[in-house]
Scaffold this motif. Sequence first.
Motif, short mmCIF file in Angstrom:
data_model
loop_
_atom_site.label_atom_id
_atom_site.label_comp_id
_atom_site.label_asym_id
_atom_site.label_seq_id
_atom_site.Cartn_x
_atom_site.Cartn_y
_atom_site.Cartn_z
N ALA A 67 29.34 13.33 3.75
CA ALA A 67 30.17 14.50 3.43
C ALA A 67 31.61 14.27 3.87
CB ALA A 67 29.59 15.74 4.10
N TRP A 83 35.38 22.24 3.91
CA TRP A 83 34.05 22.28 3.30
C TRP A 83 33.19 21.11 3.80
CZ3 TRP A 83 31.53 26.00 0.94
CH2 TRP A 83 32.25 27.05 0.36
N SER A 137 32.08 21.69 7.43
CA SER A 137 31.08 22.77 7.47
C SER A 137 29.73 22.27 6.99
CB SER A 137 31.55 23.94 6.61
OG SER A 137 32.75 24.50 7.10
N LEU A 138 29.74 21.49 5.89
CA LEU A 138 28.49 20.93 5.38
C LEU A 138 27.90 19.95 6.38
CD1 LEU A 138 26.43 20.49 3.12
CD2 LEU A 138 27.99 18.80 2.11
N GLY A 155 26.24 21.85 9.21
CA GLY A 155 24.96 22.42 8.78
C GLY A 155 23.87 21.38 8.66
N LEU A 156 24.19 20.22 8.09
CA LEU A 156 23.20 19.15 7.95
C LEU A 156 22.77 18.61 9.31
CD1 LEU A 156 24.73 17.19 4.93
CD2 LEU A 156 22.71 18.66 4.91
N TRP A 195 34.45 19.99 13.16
CA TRP A 195 34.64 21.28 12.47
C TRP A 195 35.76 22.08 13.14
CZ3 TRP A 195 33.69 26.40 14.08
CH2 TRP A 195 33.65 27.36 13.06
#
Length: 541
Positions: free
Chosen positions: A25, A46, A49-50, A53-54, A91
């Motif tokens: 990402a 983005w 953030s991805l 989350g992963l 992040w």
Amino acid sequence: MDLQTDLITTLPIWHAALLLGPALATAAAASIPGSGIAASWRHARWATSLALGLAALALMTLLFLPHGTGHGVRADVPGGVVMLLVTFVGWVIVRYSQAYLDGEQGERHYVRWLMVTLASVALVVATNHVLVLALAWTATSLALHRLLTFFGDRPQAVVAAHKKFIVARLADLSMFGATGLLYLGFGTLDIDRIAAQAAASATLPWTAQAAVLFIAGAALLKCAQLPFHGWLIQVMEAPTPVSALLHAGVVNLGGFVLIRFAPLVAEVPAAQVLLVTAGTATAVLAALVMTTRISIKVMLAWSTCAQMGFMLMQCGLGAWDMALLHLVAHSLYKAHAFLGAGGAVRRTMLAQLAPPPVAPAPAALALGALVGAGMTLAAGAAVGVLVPGHAASPGIWVLAGIVALALVPLVHARKERLGGWWLPALVLGAFGVALAYFALHAVFTAWLPRPAAMPAPALWIGVALAFGALFLLQTIITVAPHGTLARRMYPWFYGGLFLDEKFNRLAFTLWRPPEPATPAKPLPACETLIDTSTQAAGARP
């Protein structure tokens, strides 16, 4: 030697993709062409953030799925914890950087190399292949170099980044040498297979032992241990979010790499001696140097140098669980400290306006040391009753005692505010910290079982003596800050024992730093505030 040798489950492709997700990402955000600066920042937000989350999802899967390796990646709790840490710090830094660098030239350049740095760090954490780890570690350093020279017209920034470049290339050579030796010794570069073969062998081949020494050397270089520490102190010319990324997410990688190779390090006494000796010396000396500095960011840099020494010392003592805990705690603290440096400056200026604190009496500090030692014994005994065997290691007792003693000057600094409650506060604080240390050791041991081979008693005895001497020296200076000893030692410790000057002469004779790109321009407003505020605070006499 059972540390991390139980990874026999082959990961399905979806699980491997999940582990590689954060690296992919952030790499995508670096490579996608944007129509402008706003688009670059949007892609970075983005992507981080991805990635966060992963990473959280990957760590959660370990609660329900067995650990394992496959498709070149590794799924275990240490890797999951560090991956979540790296993505969270990334992040935060992306969002801080967008406001911090608003209007600066080269924003797109900054975003691109920030994403490359985060992708490289994520790959170091996820991979199960020695060569990929070495290449990703090198890529992390090269990408960070582009961030450290963001203000390429500042001579100090260019020189400091060049010094780091030299040290990092020495570390890369050491790591690639270790890669070749590991392949010669085991016929594979998969970390889990290397650990399994090492566990099945009575003794390690000489190639593996030499490789472990090279890995330990690479970690010492990358973690800015003395006398290769000067670049870490002087890269403060980089933007503040870059300093936060360096101190919170990049310089710690040396400890993580050692944790990955813990089964091998535990079988090479020479590597343990190297890590304990260099780490202890750096932690003690850097702690003394830090007390002489008034610049907030420079003080934080010396603190990082000392903390890295303590983490590597823990690795040498075989306290892998506590080294992982130290890595996580230090990263979160340093990210907050650097990103909040402006608030620290204001608090320092307010402290300068307050009346100077009264020097504590020697008897009070001696009493505090006895309380810290006694509460460590009490906490260890309590944990030993509740969780038998987890307080048996002498090294853990030494480390818990060091942490408890560190509370003594902190409590005495608040003695006037606490009044007659300072001694109960010290008792409760020392017991609570030591108890938490032993308890966290028990928890983290479930994720990182201890190897059968333990370091020689001389190592942890030497550590205890070194930090005991540090406490005694700091006590003498605290009681008599203008005494003969303090006056004689102050110039030496303020100059960092002048080790960096010797390194500069040698390194710059072999490879001179490049010239700055253009004439220096004024500092950004936020940098000017920090620099002028710390200078206005005045130097210590």
